[in-house]
Write a protein that holds these residues in place. Structure first.
Motif, mmCIF file in Angstrom:
data_model
loop_
_atom_site.group_PDB
_atom_site.id
_atom_site.type_symbol
_atom_site.label_atom_id
_atom_site.label_comp_id
_atom_site.label_asym_id
_atom_site.label_seq_id
_atom_site.Cartn_x
_atom_site.Cartn_y
_atom_site.Cartn_z
ATOM 1 N N GLU A 248 -15.411 3.383 -51.292
ATOM 2 C CA GLU A 248 -14.234 3.475 -50.417
ATOM 3 C C GLU A 248 -14.574 4.184 -49.101
ATOM 4 O OE1 GLU A 248 -9.849 5.553 -50.485
ATOM 5 O OE2 GLU A 248 -10.679 4.846 -52.376
ATOM 6 N N ILE A 249 -15.346 5.248 -49.194
ATOM 7 C CA ILE A 249 -15.764 5.980 -47.996
ATOM 8 C C ILE A 249 -16.624 5.084 -47.115
ATOM 9 C CG2 ILE A 249 -17.229 7.879 -47.181
ATOM 10 C CD1 ILE A 249 -16.184 9.472 -49.647
ATOM 11 N N GLN A 250 -17.564 4.341 -47.725
ATOM 12 C CA GLN A 250 -18.431 3.456 -46.961
ATOM 13 C C GLN A 250 -17.635 2.340 -46.286
ATOM 14 O OE1 GLN A 250 -21.842 3.853 -46.345
ATOM 15 N NE2 GLN A 250 -21.295 2.336 -44.813
ATOM 16 N N ALA A 251 -16.665 1.784 -47.006
ATOM 17 C CA ALA A 251 -15.830 0.725 -46.434
ATOM 18 C C ALA A 251 -15.044 1.252 -45.235
ATOM 19 C CB ALA A 251 -14.887 0.168 -47.486
ATOM 20 N N ASN A 252 -14.530 2.473 -45.338
ATOM 21 C CA ASN A 252 -13.788 3.073 -44.231
ATOM 22 C C ASN A 252 -14.708 3.344 -43.041
ATOM 23 O OD1 ASN A 252 -11.347 4.057 -43.121
ATOM 24 N ND2 ASN A 252 -12.056 6.148 -43.458
ATOM 25 N N ASP A 253 -15.922 3.826 -43.324
ATOM 26 C CA ASP A 253 -16.896 4.053 -42.243
ATOM 27 C C ASP A 253 -17.243 2.743 -41.541
ATOM 28 O OD1 ASP A 253 -16.920 6.751 -42.852
ATOM 29 O OD2 ASP A 253 -18.873 6.696 -43.870
ATOM 30 N N ASN A 254 -17.408 1.668 -42.319
ATOM 31 C CA ASN A 254 -17.703 0.353 -41.736
ATOM 32 C C ASN A 254 -16.545 -0.143 -40.870
ATOM 33 O OD1 ASN A 254 -20.139 0.381 -43.118
ATOM 34 N ND2 ASN A 254 -19.455 -0.996 -44.727
ATOM 35 N N ALA B 106 -4.858 -4.664 -37.030
ATOM 36 C CA ALA B 106 -4.001 -3.515 -37.350
ATOM 37 C C ALA B 106 -4.763 -2.521 -38.217
ATOM 38 C CB ALA B 106 -2.742 -3.976 -38.050
ATOM 39 N N GLU B 107 -5.545 -3.015 -39.164
ATOM 40 C CA GLU B 107 -6.316 -2.126 -40.035
ATOM 41 C C GLU B 107 -7.344 -1.328 -39.236
ATOM 42 O OE1 GLU B 107 -8.551 -2.495 -44.318
ATOM 43 O OE2 GLU B 107 -8.882 -4.117 -42.886
ATOM 44 N N GLU B 108 -8.002 -1.980 -38.302
ATOM 45 C CA GLU B 108 -8.975 -1.269 -37.452
ATOM 46 C C GLU B 108 -8.276 -0.238 -36.568
ATOM 47 O OE1 GLU B 108 -12.248 -4.888 -37.017
ATOM 48 O OE2 GLU B 108 -10.569 -4.753 -35.620
ATOM 49 N N ALA B 109 -7.124 -0.616 -36.016
ATOM 50 C CA ALA B 109 -6.378 0.301 -35.159
ATOM 51 C C ALA B 109 -5.935 1.538 -35.931
ATOM 52 C CB ALA B 109 -5.178 -0.403 -34.549
ATOM 53 N N ASP B 110 -5.654 1.383 -37.212
ATOM 54 C CA ASP B 110 -5.216 2.530 -38.031
ATOM 55 C C ASP B 110 -6.315 3.558 -38.231
ATOM 56 O OD1 ASP B 110 -2.670 1.503 -38.309
ATOM 57 O OD2 ASP B 110 -3.053 0.616 -40.289
ATOM 58 N N THR B 111 -7.565 3.200 -37.982
ATOM 59 C CA THR B 111 -8.663 4.143 -38.159
ATOM 60 C C THR B 111 -8.826 5.074 -36.958
ATOM 61 O OG1 THR B 111 -10.387 2.730 -37.188
ATOM 62 C CG2 THR B 111 -9.951 2.483 -39.555
#
Length: 88
Positions: free
Chosen positions: A57-63, A80-85
């Motif tokens: 999960e951490i790796q997916a979020n970092d990617n 939208a998912e990218e913008a939320d990061t």
């Protein structure tokens, strides 16, 4: 880091127990109130399973953050998912 305590609770959320650690970070579990004991091997296997899932999960979020940054630099629109990061 997934703790031994969290792994035990994932196996049985109603369990009563105490974990004692020694100087080498080894552990012993005392199961309370007649609770059915869980083997050390099962606890460690669950801990490893949960840790792998957390790491993925951490790796997916970092990617996802890296893709968002690359798109921003290139002037491309974000999902939208990218913008939320993005932390403002």
């Amino acid at each position: 880091m997934i703790t031994i305590e969290k792994a035990i609770k994932e196996i049985n959320s109603d369990i009563s127990f105490i974990v004692r650690y020694d100087d080498n970070n080894d552990f012993e579990v005392e199961f309370l109130n007649g609770t059915e004991p869980i083997s050390k091997e099962d606890i460690l296997a669950k801990q490893s399973e949960l840790q792998s899932a957390e790491d993925a999960e951490i790796q997916a979020n970092d990617n996802l953050k890296a893709r968002a940054k690359a798109k921003l630099i290139a002037g491309e629109p974000l999902t939208a998912e990218e913008a939320d990061t993005i932390v403002l």
